[in-house]
Design a protein around this motif. Structure first.
Motif, PDB file in Angstrom:
ATOM      1  N   CYS A 109       0.819  -1.242   0.117  1.00 32.67           N
ATOM      2  CA  CYS A 109       0.232  -0.225  -0.177  1.00 32.67           C
ATOM      3  C   CYS A 109       0.967   1.466  -0.021  1.00 32.67           C
ATOM      4  O   CYS A 109       0.555   2.523   0.542  1.00 32.67           O
ATOM      5  CB  CYS A 109      -0.929   0.018   1.107  1.00 32.67           C
ATOM      6  N   ARG A 205       2.385   7.753   5.691  1.00 39.39           N
ATOM      7  CA  ARG A 205       0.903   7.425   5.808  1.00 39.39           C
ATOM      8  C   ARG A 205       0.581   6.291   6.686  1.00 39.39           C
ATOM      9  O   ARG A 205       1.412   5.021   6.538  1.00 39.39           O
ATOM     10  CB  ARG A 205       0.465   7.133   4.431  1.00 39.39           C
ATOM     11  N   ASP A 207      -1.580   3.775   6.335  1.00 40.91           N
ATOM     12  CA  ASP A 207      -2.205   2.740   5.490  1.00 40.91           C
ATOM     13  C   ASP A 207      -0.886   2.090   4.859  1.00 40.91           C
ATOM     14  O   ASP A 207      -1.160   1.022   4.265  1.00 40.91           O
ATOM     15  CB  ASP A 207      -3.042   3.408   4.390  1.00 40.91           C
ATOM     16  N   ASN A 208       0.300   2.527   5.110  1.00 33.90           N
ATOM     17  CA  ASN A 208       1.569   1.684   4.601  1.00 33.90           C
ATOM     18  C   ASN A 208       1.678   0.288   5.406  1.00 33.90           C
ATOM     19  O   ASN A 208       2.990   0.417   6.043  1.00 33.90           O
ATOM     20  CB  ASN A 208       2.916   2.636   4.498  1.00 33.90           C
ATOM     21  N   LEU A 219      -7.671  -5.637   5.320  1.00 28.74           N
ATOM     22  CA  LEU A 219      -7.263  -4.390   5.490  1.00 28.74           C
ATOM     23  C   LEU A 219      -6.333  -3.828   4.424  1.00 28.74           C
ATOM     24  O   LEU A 219      -6.694  -2.608   3.707  1.00 28.74           O
ATOM     25  CB  LEU A 219      -6.499  -4.351   6.810  1.00 28.74           C
ATOM     26  N   PHE A 223      -7.304  -0.453   1.994  1.00 24.80           N
ATOM     27  CA  PHE A 223      -6.427   0.667   1.779  1.00 24.80           C
ATOM     28  C   PHE A 223      -5.910   0.739   0.217  1.00 24.80           C
ATOM     29  O   PHE A 223      -5.992   2.023  -0.329  1.00 24.80           O
ATOM     30  CB  PHE A 223      -5.196   0.391   2.341  1.00 24.80           C
ATOM     31  N   ASN A 226      -8.810   2.781  -1.696  1.00 31.15           N
ATOM     32  CA  ASN A 226      -8.707   4.052  -1.247  1.00 31.15           C
ATOM     33  C   ASN A 226      -7.723   4.820  -2.100  1.00 31.15           C
ATOM     34  O   ASN A 226      -7.939   5.861  -2.484  1.00 31.15           O
ATOM     35  CB  ASN A 226      -8.601   4.254   0.327  1.00 31.15           C
TER      36      ASN A 226
END
Length: 229
Positions: A109, A205, A207-208, A219, A223, A226
């Motif tokens: 991500c 970030r 979400d990384n 998950l 991400f 998004n």
């Protein structure tokens, strides 16, 4: 630093025991392609990354099936038994003057924005810099019986993320020397710290994430969706 060569290094020789899967976790499907495929897409498509070097397990039979394996900017090397061994093998294949971005294969991500921020931060941290996430939860230390022994202050505590950005020659020399002395190297920054260098750390970030357990897949899928919106 704009004109210097930037090379992404991806250690991908692990087998991912904690996932409990029959294939290495980097080859598990995430949305429409493998975890590693997403990771490589982000790195290969970034305009400031000149080359991507992937360190593979000697018996890897999956990588050649990825469409990314035939990309003109990508090459592969044989990795080692531990992450640091694989990173070192990849560093042996790059120019000494290069900057390297070492990124986990199982962090699909990653955003171009975080790569941009990391590269820009070299001006402030010429000794090297990594992405991180400040610790926001209360931290507990437990003993071997999982009994809490103390509450640890979260002030100035960070989760270390990747990519981690360093000069190729300096990083290679420090990893090689640390390994020769039996030092446990858990990430690239730890090799630099052992050598007496204090890398910078900047916020990336949240979400990384690194896909480590089976429930991380859902998950990561969210991400990724998004990121593409």
């Amino acid at each position: 630093m704009r004109d210097e060569t930037v090379i992404a290094v991806v250690p991908a020789a692990g087998i991912g025991r904690r996932m409990g899967a029959q294939i290495p976790k980097q080859y598990l499907m995430l949305n429409e392609q493998s975890i590693l495929g997403h990771t490589l897409d982000c790195l290969l498509s970034h305009p400031r990354i000149d080359q991507v070097v992937v360190a593979l397990h000697p018996e890897d039979q999956h990588f050649r099936l990825l469409p990314q394996s035939r990309h003109a900017k990508l090459c592969s090397v044989m990795g080692g038994g531990e992450r640091a061994d694989s990173v070192l093998a990849a560093l042996e294949a790059v120019d000494d003057a290069s900057w390297v971005l070492v990124h986990d294969a199982a962090r699909p991500c990653l955003s171009h924005g975080d790569i941009d921020t990391l590269l820009q931060s070299r001006e402030r941290f010429p000794q090297g810099v990594i992405l991180g996430s400040p610790v926001r939860d209360t931290m507990k230390r437990a003993n071997d019986e999982q009994l809490i022994s103390e509450t640890v202050s979260r002030d100035n505590l960070w989760h270390a993320l990747t990519p981690q950005c360093f000069n190729a020659q300096v990083l290679r020399n420090n990893i090689a020397l640390a390994l020769s002395k039996g030092i446990a190297i858990t990430d690239e920054a730890s090799a630099m710290e052992w050598a007496g260098i204090s890398p910078g750390i900047i916020e990336g970030r949240a979400d990384n994430i690194k896909v480590t357990h089976p429930n991380d897949l859902a998950l990561a899928s969210l991400f990724l969706n998004n990121l593409r919106q």
